[in-house]
Design a protein around this motif. Structure first.
Motif, short mmCIF file in Angstrom:
data_model
loop_
_atom_site.label_atom_id
_atom_site.label_comp_id
_atom_site.label_asym_id
_atom_site.label_seq_id
_atom_site.Cartn_x
_atom_site.Cartn_y
_atom_site.Cartn_z
N ALA A 210 -27.47 69.55 -22.46
CA ALA A 210 -26.30 70.23 -22.39
C ALA A 210 -25.23 69.48 -22.51
O ALA A 210 -24.00 69.60 -23.36
CB ALA A 210 -25.98 71.00 -21.01
N LYS A 211 -25.24 68.24 -21.91
CA LYS A 211 -24.17 67.13 -22.45
C LYS A 211 -24.28 66.95 -23.79
O LYS A 211 -23.26 66.70 -24.57
CB LYS A 211 -24.67 66.00 -21.47
CG LYS A 211 -23.66 64.85 -21.67
CD LYS A 211 -23.68 63.52 -21.03
CE LYS A 211 -22.84 62.35 -20.98
NZ LYS A 211 -21.48 62.71 -20.44
N ARG A 212 -25.45 66.80 -24.41
CA ARG A 212 -25.56 66.23 -25.93
C ARG A 212 -24.68 67.46 -26.62
O ARG A 212 -24.09 67.21 -27.73
CB ARG A 212 -26.96 65.96 -26.33
CG ARG A 212 -27.08 64.93 -27.34
CD ARG A 212 -28.73 64.96 -27.69
NE ARG A 212 -29.22 66.25 -28.21
CZ ARG A 212 -30.59 66.50 -28.68
NH1 ARG A 212 -31.40 65.55 -27.93
NH2 ARG A 212 -30.72 67.86 -29.17
N THR A 213 -25.17 68.83 -26.21
CA THR A 213 -24.72 69.82 -26.93
C THR A 213 -23.14 69.90 -26.96
O THR A 213 -22.40 69.98 -28.16
CB THR A 213 -25.16 71.20 -26.74
OG1 THR A 213 -26.64 71.00 -26.72
CG2 THR A 213 -24.78 72.15 -27.38
N ASP A 214 -22.58 69.56 -25.73
CA ASP A 214 -21.06 69.67 -25.59
C ASP A 214 -20.53 68.53 -26.33
O ASP A 214 -19.42 68.80 -27.00
CB ASP A 214 -20.57 69.44 -23.81
CG ASP A 214 -21.06 70.38 -23.12
OD1 ASP A 214 -21.65 71.34 -23.65
OD2 ASP A 214 -21.16 70.31 -22.10
N ALA A 215 -21.11 67.49 -26.39
CA ALA A 215 -20.60 66.19 -27.27
C ALA A 215 -20.58 66.71 -28.80
O ALA A 215 -19.49 66.16 -29.38
CB ALA A 215 -21.31 64.81 -27.01
N ALA A 216 -21.66 67.26 -28.93
CA ALA A 216 -21.60 67.55 -30.87
C ALA A 216 -20.65 68.68 -30.96
O ALA A 216 -20.06 68.67 -32.20
CB ALA A 216 -23.11 68.08 -30.69
N THR A 217 -20.02 69.46 -29.94
CA THR A 217 -19.24 70.45 -30.27
C THR A 217 -17.68 70.06 -30.26
O THR A 217 -16.79 70.79 -30.38
CB THR A 217 -19.39 71.75 -29.50
OG1 THR A 217 -19.49 71.35 -28.24
CG2 THR A 217 -20.62 72.37 -29.83
#
Length: 315
Positions: A307-314
């Motif tokens: 979830a953290k990685r996805t948030d960072a990517a967006t």
């Protein structure tokens, strides 16, 4: 760099587990050490570093894009520190900073162990497909976590959903946390066993005085053992109903060692829930046993890292 994996750590009073986990929740590499819980903080950290060392030595490590930690609490995600009750050498211990150093600078996400198990059950287990859920761990303590509007809800410090310390008995026993009549003080394994012994239950020839032994006695109709589980079920039901009334959850998932008692716990729990969850919007609340087993902490820590990685990517 192709980053389709995450690293995960599950840190508790008995074991420190680590894994590399893919985007489907599959554990590809794992490592584990016993927790030297009674030693000084640096000795405990060395065990964490040994687990991480085995993960970083894997050829798959270079595909890891983030690292999630599910730790016994209290945790403070905003400060990156942990103070696990059962690891006295760690008080306000800067775990996130130390793990980041040992993990070659990967982004690190810290959550409490109850929140981690909730993340796992929502991603792959009994709460899958539910947008609003409470997941509980009933064992030596009683912890938990929340999913609200389809998202894990750890709260600012990573401790939201800590249902074990909702007071359900205003004049009840003093809890080690400092409050009175907490769910944990009534429903945890050691407290189920303590109450049964105080009320005259006697263990079998093997001398086993655990909650599992009380559950076995209840299964065979022992009235004192049965009453102790009914009291625990009533406390859990009151806490679950309070949570459901507050935030409108539609499922409560029960895991942890005490949940292995099965119907000895769940039957009186469902019955007591009918007495406490009475308003129209909480009457359809389902209760289900957890599905994720011993890997729940690792899978949940991985979910938080993804979830953290996805948030960072967006961003």
């Amino acid at each position: 760099m192709h980053t389709d994996l995450v690293a995960a750590l599950d840190i508790g009073g008995t074991k420190i587990a680590g894994a590399l986990v893919d985007g489907h929740g599959q554990i590809l590499v794992r490592s584990q050490r016993p927790t030297p819980a009674q030693r000084d903080g640096e000795t405990v950290m060395r065990a964490v570093e040994e687990v991480l060392g085995e993960l970083t030595a894997s050829p798959l490590w270079e595909r890891a894009g983030a690292l999630g930690i599910g730790s016994a609490g209290p945790v403070d995600a905003s400060a990156g520190t942990v103070s696990p009750v059962n690891v006295p050498g760690w008080r306000d211990y800067p775990l996130v900073r130390r793990v980041r150093q040992a993990a070659c600078g990967l982004p690190v996400e810290l959550i409490g162990d109850g929140v981690a198990i909730t993340a796992a059950e929502h991603w792959q287990g009994a709460a899958r497909g539910h947008d609003n859920a409470l997941c509980m761990v009933v064992s030596t303590g009683v912890g938990g976590g929340l999913v609200l509007n389809g998202q894990l809800h750890p709260g600012p410090t990573g401790n939201a959903g800590h249902i074990g310390h909702i007071s359900v008995d205003l004049d009840g026993d003093l809890c080690p946390c400092g409050s009175r009549g907490c769910v944990e003080r009534i429903a945890s394994g050691p407290n189920i066993a303590r109450r049964a012994l105080e009320n005259g239950w006697r263990p079998g020839p093997d001398g086993d005085v655990s909650a599992a032994a009380v559950a076995e006695a209840a299964r065979f109709g022992d009235p004192v053992a049965t009453a102790s589980f009914q009291r625990a079920a009533q406390a859990l039901a009151a806490g679950i109903a309070a949570t459901a009334t507050l935030v409108e959850i539609d499922i409560a998932v029960i895991g942890g060692g005490v949940a292995k008692a099965g119907d000895v716990l769940l039957t009186p729990l469902r019955k007591a829930l009918g007495d406490y969850a009475t308003l129209s919007f909480v009457q359809r609340l389902a209760v289900a046993p957890a599905q994720m087993g011993t890997d729940a902490g690792l899978v949940g820590a991985a979910a938080a890292a993804l979830a953290k990685r996805t948030d960072a990517a967006t961003v």
